[in-house]
Design an enzyme around this catalytic site. Structure first.
Site, mmCIF file in Angstrom:
data_model
loop_
_atom_site.group_PDB
_atom_site.id
_atom_site.type_symbol
_atom_site.label_atom_id
_atom_site.label_comp_id
_atom_site.label_asym_id
_atom_site.label_seq_id
_atom_site.Cartn_x
_atom_site.Cartn_y
_atom_site.Cartn_z
ATOM 1 N N LYS A 99 -0.062 40.095 -4.660
ATOM 2 C CA LYS A 99 -1.490 40.082 -4.983
ATOM 3 C C LYS A 99 -2.219 39.709 -3.693
ATOM 4 C CE LYS A 99 -5.122 38.008 -7.671
ATOM 5 N NZ LYS A 99 -5.553 36.793 -8.362
ATOM 6 N N GLY A 160 -12.653 31.428 -11.645
ATOM 7 C CA GLY A 160 -12.696 30.108 -12.268
ATOM 8 C C GLY A 160 -13.975 29.794 -13.009
ATOM 9 N N ALA A 186 -10.284 37.396 -12.606
ATOM 10 C CA ALA A 186 -11.294 36.380 -12.302
ATOM 11 C C ALA A 186 -12.488 36.437 -13.249
ATOM 12 C CB ALA A 186 -11.784 36.485 -10.860
ATOM 13 N N GLY A 187 -12.838 35.299 -13.746
ATOM 14 C CA GLY A 187 -14.031 35.156 -14.567
ATOM 15 C C GLY A 187 -13.784 35.210 -16.063
ATOM 16 N N ASN A 208 -6.179 32.756 -15.799
ATOM 17 C CA ASN A 208 -5.560 31.483 -15.401
ATOM 18 C C ASN A 208 -6.359 30.283 -15.920
ATOM 19 O OD1 ASN A 208 -4.427 30.037 -12.221
ATOM 20 N ND2 ASN A 208 -4.255 29.283 -14.260
ATOM 21 N N THR A 209 -7.550 30.089 -15.332
ATOM 22 C CA THR A 209 -8.321 28.883 -15.663
ATOM 23 C C THR A 209 -8.542 28.715 -17.163
ATOM 24 O OG1 THR A 209 -9.459 29.054 -13.552
ATOM 25 C CG2 THR A 209 -10.511 27.696 -15.226
#
Lengths: 257, 373
Positions: A99, A160, A186-187, A208-209
């Site tokens: 990545k 995040g 992301a997001g 992830n987050t």
């Protein structure tokens, strides 16, 4: 009904949920959550692992046969640094999947499109399977496709931020014209965001987050698993198009048939 | 281009008056804003914000968890030397303080490093006094070369250097430089630093600019609470951070909150900052800036540290010794300041885990900076 599997660079994935390994309160909890997510591709930051130790805590918890590791170059600021880090990751983690993340801006971690394109071109030539993390920029996606990346990973919102698909308009263009899989990265902050991305035709999402900092990460991982499955199923089932006016169930022109 | 014109456009007394004039309505407006401004920050550090502390803490916790997750970074100081040509009224290393001076050799550095590695540390903060004959740039370069193979992340808290010196040290593996202004009150700064190179207020104020131009990966800012009005000093730190983030946008930033601690026969704090006020400040910084790293040292008590973790802190030290050779070489030499939390790194890690946080020992890899091979 089963949905079509996802294929990236010749590898078939039954799960369209990719996961990250940061921000969990323990490596044990991360392992449990990732197992619950059903994810098969797990990204891991090179900066977080000790590649010289055979007993690295993070890597030890990722040693399940269903997980393929996707090392990321988070922390690098230039194409030159990314290429060097990629070579180290390939040697240490025995994978040519990467990545590609180049964010010279440590505040919002926004990707540098110029350095990313430069690095992607070089890494593809060096035999890497490159999945670049980028802005939701349709032109950049095409340029990356031309240099041979295996997929593109446009962001839905700042990393995040949990704000969801703020770049929806551009993601739609990217999905509409991409010849490689599109992974929204992301997001994504809620299962509904993930479902929405899949419904609109994204091939996968990376989360992830939203899982790592949830009150119950394992349950949240499961919720994302279900949302991604539902989103993909809805996409393949072909969603009814929204209309701004009423459509009669018995059309007036039916008599012409 | 430097911070100086911005600094000079903000007179100390005007800033102080503005902070103390903030009202409950100003605080509520700052809390409700989707993104806080420096004016909102003044409201959040003002006395008027005291009744809103719980609300600030809740918000700070949420923002910190969203950005940093359930993790806390661990680092440890490694004091290389207590030789110093400066007089600082609050510091144990001050030139006029009659203590035995010591500077570690490379062999001794490695002995100290072995203890820290044994504890699991991968991020070390090198500390010296300011004595250019013994701990100048040559010595610092030697220290980096000696310790680089043993740690992924090396921070430094030493005398301010010229830009060319930073440009020389960064390729040797220097990741982070901490440089605290001590106080932004120019007249009081002179009082506390009457002799030595450190007495040059502007050379210190310009240090982050020199670091930024040299391309440092991360820099840490802060003041020493106890020298002057903490609210005003905290505002100048925020103003400085705001300028630096806009100017050197590729650099990462951290803030620390050292409160003046008792040292051998030296200054007692002019202004006392209570625990409540320190919590208010930490939360206010987080509400202003969601991305900045916030660090707390072993100056603070175990109880305070255990509780502050959840309110916005992202990195802590543990097991610290503030004397050169304190870990292995010369455990009995005089400390720079007394520490309050004597717990071992393992005890701190266990405390973090009990609270649901992962202690992160490694969060950098030298290979990510292609200049370091």
């Amino acid at each position: 009904m089963t949905t079509h599997p996802l294929v990236i660079a010749g590898r078939t994935f039954s799960s369209r949920l990719f996961t990250g390994t940061g921000k969990f309160s323990s490596a044990q909890l991360m392992e449990e959550a990732l197992l619950a997510s059903g994810s098969e591709l797990v990204t891991v930051a090179l900066k977080r692992v000790d590649v010289t130790s055979a007993d690295d805590d993070l890597l030890r918890h990722l040693g399940h046969p269903q997980f393929s590791l996707l090392p990321n170059t988070s922390g690098v600021r230039t194409a030159k640094e990314a290429v060097f880090a990629a070579q180290l990751a390939r040697e240490a983690l025995e994978t040519n999947w990467l990545k590609l993340e180049i964010h010279p801006d440590p505040k919002y971690l926004l990707p540098d499109p110029i350095e990313t394109l430069k690095a992607a071109e070089e890494l593809v030539q060096l035999g890497f399977v490159v999945l670049p993390y980028i802005h939701a920029d349709p032109v950049l996606c095409k340029r990356l496709e031309e240099v041979g990346v295996a997929a593109v990973m446009p962001l839905g919102a700042p990393i995040g931020s949990n704000k969801g698909l703020l770049t929806r308009e551009f993601l739609e263009i990217i999905i509409g014209q991409s010849r490689v899989p599109v992974v929204v990265d992301a997001g994504i902050g809620a299962p509904s965001h993930a479902a929405a991305a899949l419904e609109m035709g994204a091939d996968a999402v990376l989360v992830n987050t939203a899982i790592a900092v949830a009150g119950q990460p394992v349950a949240m991982a499961q919720a994302f698993k279900m949302a991604v499955e539902a989103g993909r199923l809805a996409y393949e089932a072909k969603l009814a198009a929204p209309a701004s006016h009423a459509v009669a169930s018995s059309p007036l022109t039916a008599f012409l048939d | 281009m430097s911070f100086r014109p911005i600094f000079e456009a903000h007179a100390w007394d005007d800033v102080k008056t503005s902070i103390y004039a903030k009202t409950a309505a100003d605080v509520e407006r700052a809390l409700a804003a989707p993104k806080r401004t420096l004016d909102g920050f003044q409201a959040l550090i003002s006395p008027a914000a005291a009744p809103y502390l719980e609300q600030m803490a809740q918000l700070s916790q949420q923002l910190t968890r969203r950005r940093f997750g359930n993790t806390v970074q661990l680092y440890v100081p490694l004091y290389l030397s207590n030789e110093c040509q400066n007089i600082c009224t609050y510091c144990g290393f001050s030139l006029d303080n009659q203590i035995r001076r010591r500077t570690l050799s490379s062999v001794e550095m490695l002995q100290e490093a072995a203890v820290l590695k044994g504890w699991g540390y991968d991020h070390v903060l090198l500390v010296t006094g300011e004595a250019n004959q013994t701990v100048g740039v040559d010595y610092l370069e030697k220290a980096l070369r000696t310790l680089r193979p043993h740690f992924s992340h090396i921070s430094m808290e030493v005398q301010p250097l010229d830009q060319a010196d930073y440009e020389r040290l960064i390729p040797q593996g220097l990741n982070t430089v901490l440089v605290y202004q001590e106080t932004y009150h120019q007249q009081d700064y002179k009082k506390h630093h009457p002799k030595g190179k450190k007495s040059n207020f502007h050379y210190r104020l310009d240090t982050p600019d020199r670091l930024g131009r040299a391309g440092i990966h991360k820099m840490g800012l802060g003041v020493l609470f106890g020298l002057e009005d903490w609210r005003t000093d905290a505002f100048y730190t925020a103003l400085h951070l705001d300028y630096l983030e806009r100017t050197y946008w590729q650099t990462k930033y951290s803030l620390s909150f050292p409160r003046l601690r008792p040292t051998e026969g030296l200054l007692q704090p002019k202004v006392e900052m209570t625990d409540r006020e320190l919590v208010q400040l930490i939360c206010a910084y987080r509400l202003l800036n969601e991305e900045v790293e916030l660090s707390i040292s072993t100056r603070e008590s175990p109880t305070f540290r255990d509780n502050i973790i959840r309110l916005g802190i992202t990195s802590i030290s543990a097991g610290s010794k503030t004397n050169p050779g304190g870990y292995a070489v010369a455990p009995e030499s005089l400390e720079q300041f007394e520490i309050s939390d004597e717990r071992s790194p393992q005890e701190i890690a266990a405390m973090l885990r009990r609270q649901g946080y992962e202690p992160v020992w490694k969060d950098w890899d030298p290979t990510l900076t292609a200049t370091v091979r």
